[in-house]
Write an enzyme that holds these catalytic residues in place. Structure first.
Site, short mmCIF file in Angstrom:
data_model
loop_
_atom_site.label_atom_id
_atom_site.label_comp_id
_atom_site.label_asym_id
_atom_site.label_seq_id
_atom_site.Cartn_x
_atom_site.Cartn_y
_atom_site.Cartn_z
N ASP A 78 0.02 5.08 1.24
CA ASP A 78 -0.10 5.95 2.41
C ASP A 78 -0.03 5.14 3.70
O ASP A 78 -0.79 4.20 3.90
CB ASP A 78 -1.42 6.72 2.37
CG ASP A 78 -1.47 7.73 1.24
OD1 ASP A 78 -0.39 8.15 0.80
OD2 ASP A 78 -2.57 8.08 0.80
N ASP A 115 0.87 -1.16 0.00
CA ASP A 115 0.00 0.00 0.00
C ASP A 115 0.92 1.23 0.00
O ASP A 115 2.14 1.10 0.19
CB ASP A 115 -0.89 -0.03 1.25
CG ASP A 115 -1.81 1.16 1.33
OD1 ASP A 115 -2.34 1.58 0.28
OD2 ASP A 115 -2.01 1.69 2.45
#
Length: 398
Positions: free
Chosen positions: A10, A8
């Site tokens: 953020d 991922d």
């Protein structure tokens, strides 16, 4: 056998949470006079732009038309992009991420990005990070917690879901990885991410966990021998971490051409525990950027009460040391000659010769590294080469 690690963005690669928060706070106050809260903001993590807008409207009980909601979400994103362009830098990469990506690349393990952010490419360009495949959330029918985005990455990289590891910091992301049939590493609170197969507190723990999962951690209980790289290219046991000019552009006074390999180092992948010792070899190649000699990035230790020693094996160069008071020295390194960086001093290697400078280094394993301070401020002196073996010093304008 795992063939791919999917990240991922953020909260895993970079922490843009404060920028998202500031953007939502601005829009909500401007349009509806509402104060954004951290409790609602936490629920938005891992959620796409328009789905996030819908969630916020529900949480704050805002009555808005579809057109108003879309316009607000787009305005929030425009403000967020400006924040990215003005405030984001390589120093914002979360601890341990660069090392983990380099380690995966050296072992031929594929890397993918499964982010709901439509600004992922802007962020990656700012951070100078690359992946083998980056999912486009605009092409994903169902966002997280559905598995679609992780399955998209696996399909485009030609690997089975069971051959993938997904790394997430949000509950919706962890659920997405598990529904895709992949091994999941959660980064953050263990209770909140309990669906993950493994949960770690910080990104700095990602690399050691990947090494453990992939069976590449050294057994420390019985003692061992270890072979490091030599400058003549012989086969080695320890894998290199490489730094190119594009990784250090802002550290040189003037921009250079191309993207030459500046240096590589071969660390012993030691546990970062009190009482253990980390060591390895560094190969710093000869060359210069507009006269400024090739050098390593340089760092303080996170625990400033940590010294480090470098022993020259081949070539000739300098160990540049400097403390926060401004005390600075250039110590000679050559075959059979060691240079010592005392506790409280930042240090970097500089090659003053015409052949690779090869050194052996050693320091306390739990000391940690602070690269950010040097990246932002640099050393007070820059070293330029006049000819092989000689150098001159110039004050750093920064």
């Amino acid at each position: 056998m795992y063939k791919c690690v999917i990240f991922d963005l953020d909260g895993v690669i970079v922490d843009t949470a404060k920028l998202h928060y500031a953007a939502w706070e601005n829009i909500l106050k401007e349009r509806w006079g509402i104060r954004h809260t951290s409790e609602v903001d936490e629920k938005t993590k891992g959620v796409g732009r328009y789905a996030c807008m819908e969630l916020i409207l529900r949480e704050y009980r805002i009555d808005a038309s579809l057109e108003e909601a879309k316009a607000a979400a787009d305005a929030k994103n425009a403000y967020y992009v400006e924040l990215l362009k003005n405030e984001l830098s390589k120093s914002d990469i979360l601890p341990g991420i660069s090392e983990a990506l380099e380690w995966l690349k050296c072992r031929g393990i594929l890397t993918g990005l499964a982010s709901s952010s439509q600004n992922a490419k802007i962020i990656l360009n700012k951070l100078h990070l690359t992946f083998d495949y980056i999912a486009n959330p605009a092409n994903i029918k169902k966002g997280k917690p559905e598995p679609d985005i992780y399955l998209d990455v696996a399909a485009n990289l030609g690997v089975k879901p069971s051959e993938c590891i997904g790394i997430e910091d949000a509950m919706s992301g962890v659920a997405s990885v598990k529904r895709a049939g992949m091994f999941c590493i959660g980064v953050g609170d263990a209770k909140r991410l309990q669906e993950g197969d493994k949960v770690i507190k910080n990104t700095v723990d990602i690399l050691p966990l990947l090494q453990e999962i992939m069976g590449e951690l050294q057994d420390w209980t019985e003692g061992f021998t270890w072979m490091f790289s030599c400058a003549d290219g012989r086969s080695v046991e320890s894998k290199p971490i490489r730094r190119y000019l594009q990784d250090m552009t802002d550290m040189y006074e003037a921009a250079g051409e191309g993207n030459p390999l500046i240096y590589e180092y071969y660390p012993l992948e030691a546990p970062a525990d009190s009482g253990d010792i980390s060591f390895g070899t560094t190969i710093l190649y000869p060359g210069n950027v507009n006269g400024q000699l090739f050098m390593t990035k340089g760092h303080f230790h996170l625990d400033v009460n940590t010294a480090e020693v470098y022993l020259g094996i081949k070539g000739r160069g300098l160990l540049q040391i400097e403390n926060e008071k401004g005390d600075t020295k250039l110590l000679t390194i050559e075959p059979g000659r060691a240079a010592y960086s005392p506790k409280g001093f930042a240090h970097r290697l500089i090659n003053t010769g015409e052949e690779p400078l090869v050194t052996f280094f050693s320091y306390r394993a739990d000391a940690g590294h602070d690269y950010k301070t040097i990246y932002e401020k640099g050393f007070r002196e820059l070293v330029y080469g006049d000819k092989a073996g000689t150098y001159r010093v110039k004050k750093n304008p920064k």
